[in-house]
Design a protein around this motif. Sequence first.
Motif, PDB file in Angstrom:
ATOM      1  N   MET A 105      63.187  76.108  43.196  1.00  0.00           N
ATOM      2  CA  MET A 105      63.462  74.853  42.474  1.00  0.00           C
ATOM      3  C   MET A 105      64.955  74.693  42.197  1.00  0.00           C
ATOM      4  SD  MET A 105      60.447  74.558  39.628  1.00  0.00           S
ATOM      5  CE  MET A 105      58.713  74.795  40.020  1.00  0.00           C
ATOM      6  N   TYR A 106      65.707  75.773  42.283  1.00  0.00           N
ATOM      7  CA  TYR A 106      67.149  75.743  42.015  1.00  0.00           C
ATOM      8  C   TYR A 106      67.894  75.746  43.342  1.00  0.00           C
ATOM      9  CZ  TYR A 106      65.567  77.143  37.389  1.00  0.00           C
ATOM     10  OH  TYR A 106      64.914  77.189  36.173  1.00  0.00           O
TER      11      TYR A 106
ATOM     12  N   GLU B   4      72.948  77.167  35.038  1.00  0.00           N
ATOM     13  CA  GLU B   4      71.599  77.039  34.497  1.00  0.00           C
ATOM     14  C   GLU B   4      71.421  77.943  33.274  1.00  0.00           C
ATOM     15  OE1 GLU B   4      72.462  77.287  37.642  1.00  0.00           O
ATOM     16  OE2 GLU B   4      71.402  75.756  38.803  1.00  0.00           O
TER      17      GLU B   4
ATOM     18  N   ASN C  80      73.243  76.189  30.453  1.00  0.00           N
ATOM     19  CA  ASN C  80      72.519  75.018  29.945  1.00  0.00           C
ATOM     20  C   ASN C  80      71.380  75.418  29.014  1.00  0.00           C
ATOM     21  OD1 ASN C  80      74.166  73.296  31.373  1.00  0.00           O
ATOM     22  ND2 ASN C  80      72.728  73.012  33.081  1.00  0.00           N
TER      23      ASN C  80
ATOM     24  N   PHE D 285      71.235  74.814  24.951  1.00  0.00           N
ATOM     25  CA  PHE D 285      70.126  74.013  24.435  1.00  0.00           C
ATOM     26  C   PHE D 285      69.391  74.760  23.319  1.00  0.00           C
ATOM     27  CE2 PHE D 285      65.610  73.138  24.333  1.00  0.00           C
ATOM     28  CZ  PHE D 285      65.620  71.790  23.994  1.00  0.00           C
TER      29      PHE D 285
ATOM     30  N   TYR E 191      75.267  71.830  23.328  1.00  0.00           N
ATOM     31  CA  TYR E 191      74.513  71.288  24.467  1.00  0.00           C
ATOM     32  C   TYR E 191      74.751  69.778  24.559  1.00  0.00           C
ATOM     33  CZ  TYR E 191      70.849  69.761  27.568  1.00  0.00           C
ATOM     34  OH  TYR E 191      70.194  69.159  28.610  1.00  0.00           O
TER      35      TYR E 191
ATOM     36  N   ARG F 141      75.915  68.055  27.850  1.00  0.00           N
ATOM     37  CA  ARG F 141      74.865  67.414  28.646  1.00  0.00           C
ATOM     38  C   ARG F 141      74.315  66.122  28.053  1.00  0.00           C
ATOM     39  NH1 ARG F 141      74.488  68.316  33.505  1.00  0.00           N
ATOM     40  NH2 ARG F 141      72.208  68.313  33.643  1.00  0.00           N
TER      41      ARG F 141
ATOM     42  N   ARG G 254      64.368  65.315  32.579  1.00  0.00           N
ATOM     43  CA  ARG G 254      65.180  66.245  33.380  1.00  0.00           C
ATOM     44  C   ARG G 254      64.311  67.164  34.245  1.00  0.00           C
ATOM     45  NH1 ARG G 254      70.727  66.057  31.660  1.00  0.00           N
ATOM     46  NH2 ARG G 254      70.962  65.677  29.441  1.00  0.00           N
ATOM     47  N   HIS G 255      63.047  67.322  33.860  1.00  0.00           N
ATOM     48  CA  HIS G 255      62.149  68.170  34.649  1.00  0.00           C
ATOM     49  C   HIS G 255      61.343  67.383  35.681  1.00  0.00           C
ATOM     50  CE1 HIS G 255      63.264  71.058  31.558  1.00  0.00           C
ATOM     51  NE2 HIS G 255      62.851  72.000  32.366  1.00  0.00           N
TER      52      HIS G 255
ATOM     53  N   PHE H 279      61.078  68.314  39.405  1.00  0.00           N
ATOM     54  CA  PHE H 279      60.399  69.557  39.786  1.00  0.00           C
ATOM     55  C   PHE H 279      58.909  69.414  39.558  1.00  0.00           C
ATOM     56  CE2 PHE H 279      64.396  70.391  37.408  1.00  0.00           C
ATOM     57  CZ  PHE H 279      65.216  70.517  38.516  1.00  0.00           C
TER      58      PHE H 279
ATOM     59  N   TRP I 208      56.717  80.514  34.369  1.00  0.00           N
ATOM     60  CA  TRP I 208      57.884  80.325  33.486  1.00  0.00           C
ATOM     61  C   TRP I 208      57.647  81.085  32.178  1.00  0.00           C
ATOM     62  CZ3 TRP I 208      59.873  79.048  28.856  1.00  0.00           C
ATOM     63  CH2 TRP I 208      61.160  78.530  28.790  1.00  0.00           C
TER      64      TRP I 208
ATOM     65  N   TYR J 193      57.170  78.235  20.221  1.00  0.00           N
ATOM     66  CA  TYR J 193      57.914  77.054  20.685  1.00  0.00           C
ATOM     67  C   TYR J 193      57.855  76.934  22.211  1.00  0.00           C
ATOM     68  CZ  TYR J 193      62.014  74.333  22.026  1.00  0.00           C
ATOM     69  OH  TYR J 193      62.851  73.433  22.617  1.00  0.00           O
ATOM     70  N   PHE J 194      58.099  78.029  22.911  1.00  0.00           N
ATOM     71  CA  PHE J 194      58.111  77.988  24.381  1.00  0.00           C
ATOM     72  C   PHE J 194      56.740  77.590  24.938  1.00  0.00           C
ATOM     73  CE2 PHE J 194      61.811  81.136  24.134  1.00  0.00           C
ATOM     74  CZ  PHE J 194      62.750  80.162  24.472  1.00  0.00           C
TER      75      PHE J 194
ATOM     76  N   ALA K 273      56.458  74.318  27.208  1.00  0.00           N
ATOM     77  CA  ALA K 273      56.068  74.503  28.611  1.00  0.00           C
ATOM     78  C   ALA K 273      54.849  73.637  28.939  1.00  0.00           C
ATOM     79  CB  ALA K 273      55.781  75.980  28.893  1.00  0.00           C
TER      80      ALA K 273
ATOM     81  N   LEU L 166      55.980  70.080  29.255  1.00  0.00           N
ATOM     82  CA  LEU L 166      56.772  69.789  30.457  1.00  0.00           C
ATOM     83  C   LEU L 166      55.961  69.853  31.744  1.00  0.00           C
ATOM     84  CD1 LEU L 166      60.163  71.581  29.643  1.00  0.00           C
ATOM     85  CD2 LEU L 166      59.602  69.144  29.484  1.00  0.00           C
TER      86      LEU L 166
HETATM   87  C1  HEM Z   1      57.300  74.894  32.463  1.00  0.00           C
HETATM   88  C2  HEM Z   1      57.991  75.420  33.449  1.00  0.00           C
HETATM   89  C3  HEM Z   1      59.454  75.071  33.665  1.00  0.00           C
HETATM   90  C4  HEM Z   1      60.068  74.976  34.875  1.00  0.00           C
HETATM   91  C5  HEM Z   1      59.419  75.184  36.230  1.00  0.00           C
HETATM   92  C6  HEM Z   1      61.452  74.617  34.629  1.00  0.00           C
HETATM   93  C7  HEM Z   1      62.416  74.425  35.607  1.00  0.00           C
HETATM   94  C8  HEM Z   1      63.697  73.967  35.399  1.00  0.00           C
HETATM   95  C9  HEM Z   1      64.668  73.695  36.414  1.00  0.00           C
HETATM   96  C10 HEM Z   1      64.450  73.906  37.915  1.00  0.00           C
HETATM   97  C11 HEM Z   1      65.797  73.245  35.820  1.00  0.00           C
HETATM   98  C12 HEM Z   1      67.109  72.803  36.486  1.00  0.00           C
HETATM   99  C13 HEM Z   1      68.206  73.768  36.223  1.00  0.00           C
HETATM  100  C14 HEM Z   1      69.298  73.248  35.332  1.00  0.00           C
HETATM  101  O1  HEM Z   1      69.888  72.210  35.629  1.00  0.00           O
HETATM  102  O2  HEM Z   1      69.604  73.885  34.313  1.00  0.00           O
HETATM  103  C15 HEM Z   1      65.532  73.238  34.403  1.00  0.00           C
HETATM  104  C16 HEM Z   1      66.431  72.839  33.444  1.00  0.00           C
HETATM  105  C17 HEM Z   1      66.244  73.001  32.111  1.00  0.00           C
HETATM  106  N1  HEM Z   1      65.108  73.457  31.482  1.00  0.00           N
HETATM  107 FE1  HEM Z   1      63.398  73.946  32.376  1.00  0.00          FE
HETATM  108  N2  HEM Z   1      61.656  74.515  33.283  1.00  0.00           N
HETATM  109  C18 HEM Z   1      60.467  74.799  32.647  1.00  0.00           C
HETATM  110  C19 HEM Z   1      60.259  74.853  31.303  1.00  0.00           C
HETATM  111  C20 HEM Z   1      61.227  74.719  30.353  1.00  0.00           C
HETATM  112  C21 HEM Z   1      61.064  74.942  28.939  1.00  0.00           C
HETATM  113  C22 HEM Z   1      59.767  75.424  28.280  1.00  0.00           C
HETATM  114  C23 HEM Z   1      62.272  74.676  28.342  1.00  0.00           C
HETATM  115  C24 HEM Z   1      62.693  74.742  26.913  1.00  0.00           C
HETATM  116  C25 HEM Z   1      62.080  75.316  25.970  1.00  0.00           C
HETATM  117  C26 HEM Z   1      63.180  74.268  29.377  1.00  0.00           C
HETATM  118  C27 HEM Z   1      64.487  73.907  29.163  1.00  0.00           C
HETATM  119  C28 HEM Z   1      65.353  73.500  30.134  1.00  0.00           C
HETATM  120  C29 HEM Z   1      66.712  73.028  29.876  1.00  0.00           C
HETATM  121  C30 HEM Z   1      67.397  72.905  28.530  1.00  0.00           C
HETATM  122  C31 HEM Z   1      67.272  72.707  31.105  1.00  0.00           C
HETATM  123  C32 HEM Z   1      68.660  72.139  31.371  1.00  0.00           C
HETATM  124  C33 HEM Z   1      68.589  70.624  31.359  1.00  0.00           C
HETATM  125  C34 HEM Z   1      69.903  69.988  31.715  1.00  0.00           C
HETATM  126  O3  HEM Z   1      70.788  69.951  30.860  1.00  0.00           O
HETATM  127  O4  HEM Z   1      70.036  69.522  32.845  1.00  0.00           O
HETATM  128  N3  HEM Z   1      62.520  74.305  30.584  1.00  0.00           N
HETATM  129  N4  HEM Z   1      64.255  73.681  34.174  1.00  0.00           N
END
Ligand code: HEM
Length: 140
Positions: free
Chosen positions: A48-49, A58, A61, A65, A76, A80, A88-89, A92, A102, A126-127, A131, A134
Amino acid sequence: MAQELIEKESQSVWERLGGTDGGAPEAFAALVDAFYDGVAEDALLRPMYPAESDLKEERENLALFLIQYFGGPALYAVKRGHPRLRMRHNPFKIGPAARDIWLKHMEAALVATPAITPVAPTLRAYFIEVAHFLQNSDTD
Ligand code: HEM
Protein backbone atom coordinates in the motif's frame (compact mmCIF):
# COMPACT_ATOMS: atom_id res chain seq x y z
CA MET A 1 -5.98 6.88 46.84
CA ALA A 2 -9.34 7.40 45.13
CA GLN A 3 -8.45 11.03 44.56
CA GLU A 4 -5.14 10.00 43.01
CA LEU A 5 -6.92 7.63 40.63
CA ILE A 6 -9.30 10.36 39.56
CA GLU A 7 -6.48 12.81 38.93
CA LYS A 8 -4.46 10.25 36.98
CA GLU A 9 -7.47 9.53 34.81
CA SER A 10 -8.01 13.20 34.06
CA GLN A 11 -4.43 13.65 32.85
CA SER A 12 -3.86 13.39 29.13
CA VAL A 13 -1.85 10.48 27.79
CA TRP A 14 0.82 13.01 26.89
CA GLU A 15 1.10 14.16 30.51
CA ARG A 16 1.09 10.61 31.83
CA LEU A 17 4.07 9.87 29.58
CA GLY A 18 5.94 12.83 31.07
CA GLY A 19 5.21 15.50 28.49
CA THR A 20 7.61 17.12 26.07
CA ASP A 21 10.67 17.02 28.34
CA GLY A 22 9.78 13.84 30.21
CA GLY A 23 10.00 11.27 27.44
CA ALA A 24 6.63 11.45 25.70
CA PRO A 25 7.97 12.28 22.20
CA GLU A 26 10.44 9.40 22.44
CA ALA A 27 7.76 7.00 23.66
CA PHE A 28 5.54 7.72 20.65
CA ALA A 29 8.49 7.58 18.25
CA ALA A 30 9.50 4.18 19.63
CA LEU A 31 5.93 2.85 19.31
CA VAL A 32 5.60 4.03 15.71
CA ASP A 33 9.03 2.71 14.79
CA ALA A 34 8.21 -0.73 16.15
CA PHE A 35 4.87 -0.66 14.32
CA TYR A 36 6.37 0.32 10.96
CA ASP A 37 9.18 -2.23 11.32
CA GLY A 38 6.38 -4.80 11.24
CA VAL A 39 4.54 -3.13 8.36
CA ALA A 40 7.77 -2.97 6.33
CA GLU A 41 7.85 -6.79 6.33
CA ASP A 42 4.15 -7.33 5.75
CA ALA A 43 2.97 -8.88 2.48
CA LEU A 44 -0.49 -7.26 2.57
CA LEU A 45 0.28 -3.81 4.02
CA ARG A 46 3.68 -2.97 2.56
CA PRO A 47 2.39 -2.81 -1.05
CA MET A 48 0.00 0.00 0.00
CA TYR A 49 3.04 2.27 0.42
CA PRO A 50 5.24 3.49 -2.43
CA ALA A 51 7.86 0.84 -3.19
CA GLU A 52 10.65 3.44 -3.20
CA SER A 53 9.68 4.88 0.21
CA ASP A 54 11.87 4.19 3.24
CA LEU A 55 8.69 4.82 5.31
CA LYS A 56 10.37 7.70 7.13
CA GLU A 57 7.66 10.22 6.17
CA GLU A 58 4.96 7.72 7.10
CA ARG A 59 6.55 7.15 10.48
CA GLU A 60 6.65 10.87 11.09
CA ASN A 61 3.03 11.40 10.00
CA LEU A 62 1.68 8.74 12.34
CA ALA A 63 3.84 9.85 15.28
CA LEU A 64 2.83 13.51 14.89
CA PHE A 65 -0.82 12.53 14.59
CA LEU A 66 -0.78 10.39 17.74
CA ILE A 67 1.12 13.05 19.70
CA GLN A 68 -1.46 15.64 18.71
CA TYR A 69 -4.46 13.38 19.37
CA PHE A 70 -3.24 12.33 22.80
CA GLY A 71 -2.60 15.81 24.14
CA GLY A 72 0.83 16.87 22.85
CA PRO A 73 1.75 19.72 20.51
CA ALA A 74 -0.46 20.06 17.41
CA LEU A 75 2.38 19.64 14.95
CA TYR A 76 0.46 17.20 12.77
CA ALA A 77 -1.98 20.01 11.93
CA VAL A 78 0.92 22.29 11.01
CA LYS A 79 2.38 19.70 8.66
CA ARG A 80 -0.71 17.99 7.24
CA GLY A 81 -3.76 20.08 8.14
CA HIS A 82 -7.02 18.51 9.31
CA PRO A 83 -6.56 14.74 9.87
CA ARG A 84 -9.57 13.59 7.78
CA LEU A 85 -8.46 10.04 8.40
CA ARG A 86 -11.38 8.34 6.62
CA MET A 87 -10.73 10.38 3.49
CA ARG A 88 -6.97 9.90 3.63
CA HIS A 89 -7.47 6.13 3.78
CA ASN A 90 -9.87 6.02 0.83
CA PRO A 91 -7.13 5.25 -1.71
CA PHE A 92 -6.37 2.00 0.15
CA LYS A 93 -8.64 -1.01 0.20
CA ILE A 94 -9.05 -1.80 3.88
CA GLY A 95 -11.00 -5.02 4.34
CA PRO A 96 -11.20 -7.17 7.46
CA ALA A 97 -7.79 -8.77 6.87
CA ALA A 98 -5.93 -5.46 6.39
CA ARG A 99 -7.68 -4.05 9.46
CA ASP A 100 -6.76 -7.02 11.62
CA ILE A 101 -3.17 -7.18 10.36
CA TRP A 102 -2.74 -3.45 11.06
CA LEU A 103 -4.01 -4.10 14.60
CA LYS A 104 -1.73 -7.13 14.97
CA HIS A 105 1.34 -5.03 14.15
CA MET A 106 0.21 -2.28 16.50
CA GLU A 107 -0.40 -4.79 19.29
CA ALA A 108 3.10 -6.20 18.80
CA ALA A 109 4.49 -2.65 18.91
CA LEU A 110 2.57 -1.84 22.12
CA VAL A 111 3.98 -4.96 23.77
CA ALA A 112 7.53 -4.30 22.49
CA THR A 113 7.70 -0.67 23.64
CA PRO A 114 8.30 -0.39 27.41
CA ALA A 115 8.10 3.42 27.38
CA ILE A 116 4.47 3.25 26.24
CA THR A 117 3.36 0.59 28.77
CA PRO A 118 1.68 3.03 31.25
CA VAL A 119 -0.81 4.12 28.58
CA ALA A 120 -0.98 0.92 26.50
CA PRO A 121 -4.59 0.03 27.49
CA THR A 122 -5.85 3.48 26.45
CA LEU A 123 -4.00 3.35 23.15
CA ARG A 124 -5.08 -0.23 22.45
CA ALA A 125 -8.78 0.62 22.87
CA TYR A 126 -8.37 3.67 20.66
CA PHE A 127 -6.61 1.77 17.86
CA ILE A 128 -9.26 -0.96 17.81
CA GLU A 129 -12.00 1.65 17.47
CA VAL A 130 -10.28 3.68 14.74
CA ALA A 131 -9.19 0.62 12.74
CA HIS A 132 -12.83 -0.50 12.56
CA PHE A 133 -13.90 3.02 11.60
CA LEU A 134 -11.30 3.10 8.80
CA GLN A 135 -12.32 -0.22 7.30
CA ASN A 136 -13.78 0.74 3.92
CA SER A 137 -14.43 -2.65 2.29
CA ASP A 138 -16.29 -5.81 3.31
CA THR A 139 -13.94 -7.92 1.24
CA ASP A 140 -10.17 -8.35 1.38
C1 HEM B 1 -7.01 -0.30 9.43
C2 HEM B 1 -5.91 -0.52 8.74
C3 HEM B 1 -5.06 0.63 8.23
C4 HEM B 1 -4.37 0.62 7.06
C5 HEM B 1 -4.31 -0.51 6.05
C6 HEM B 1 -3.70 1.91 6.95
C7 HEM B 1 -2.89 2.30 5.90
C8 HEM B 1 -2.35 3.56 5.72
C9 HEM B 1 -1.57 3.99 4.60
C10 HEM B 1 -1.18 3.10 3.41
C11 HEM B 1 -1.24 5.29 4.77
C12 HEM B 1 -0.44 6.20 3.84
C13 HEM B 1 0.90 6.52 4.41
C14 HEM B 1 1.07 7.96 4.82
O1 HEM B 1 0.88 8.85 4.00
O2 HEM B 1 1.43 8.22 5.97
C15 HEM B 1 -1.82 5.68 6.04
C16 HEM B 1 -1.72 6.94 6.58
C17 HEM B 1 -2.11 7.25 7.84
N1 HEM B 1 -2.77 6.44 8.73
FE1 HEM B 1 -3.40 4.59 8.38
N2 HEM B 1 -3.99 2.66 8.05
C18 HEM B 1 -4.81 1.91 8.87
C19 HEM B 1 -5.29 2.28 10.09
C20 HEM B 1 -4.96 3.43 10.75
C21 HEM B 1 -5.31 3.76 12.11
C22 HEM B 1 -6.08 2.84 13.06
C23 HEM B 1 -4.81 5.01 12.37
C24 HEM B 1 -4.86 5.85 13.60
C25 HEM B 1 -5.16 5.47 14.76
C26 HEM B 1 -4.16 5.47 11.17
C27 HEM B 1 -3.54 6.69 11.04
C28 HEM B 1 -2.94 7.14 9.90
C29 HEM B 1 -2.37 8.48 9.75
C30 HEM B 1 -2.34 9.58 10.79
C31 HEM B 1 -1.86 8.56 8.47
C32 HEM B 1 -1.19 9.76 7.81
C33 HEM B 1 -2.24 10.59 7.10
C34 HEM B 1 -1.64 11.75 6.35
O3 HEM B 1 -1.28 12.74 6.98
O4 HEM B 1 -1.55 11.65 5.12
N3 HEM B 1 -4.26 4.49 10.21
N4 HEM B 1 -2.48 4.62 6.59
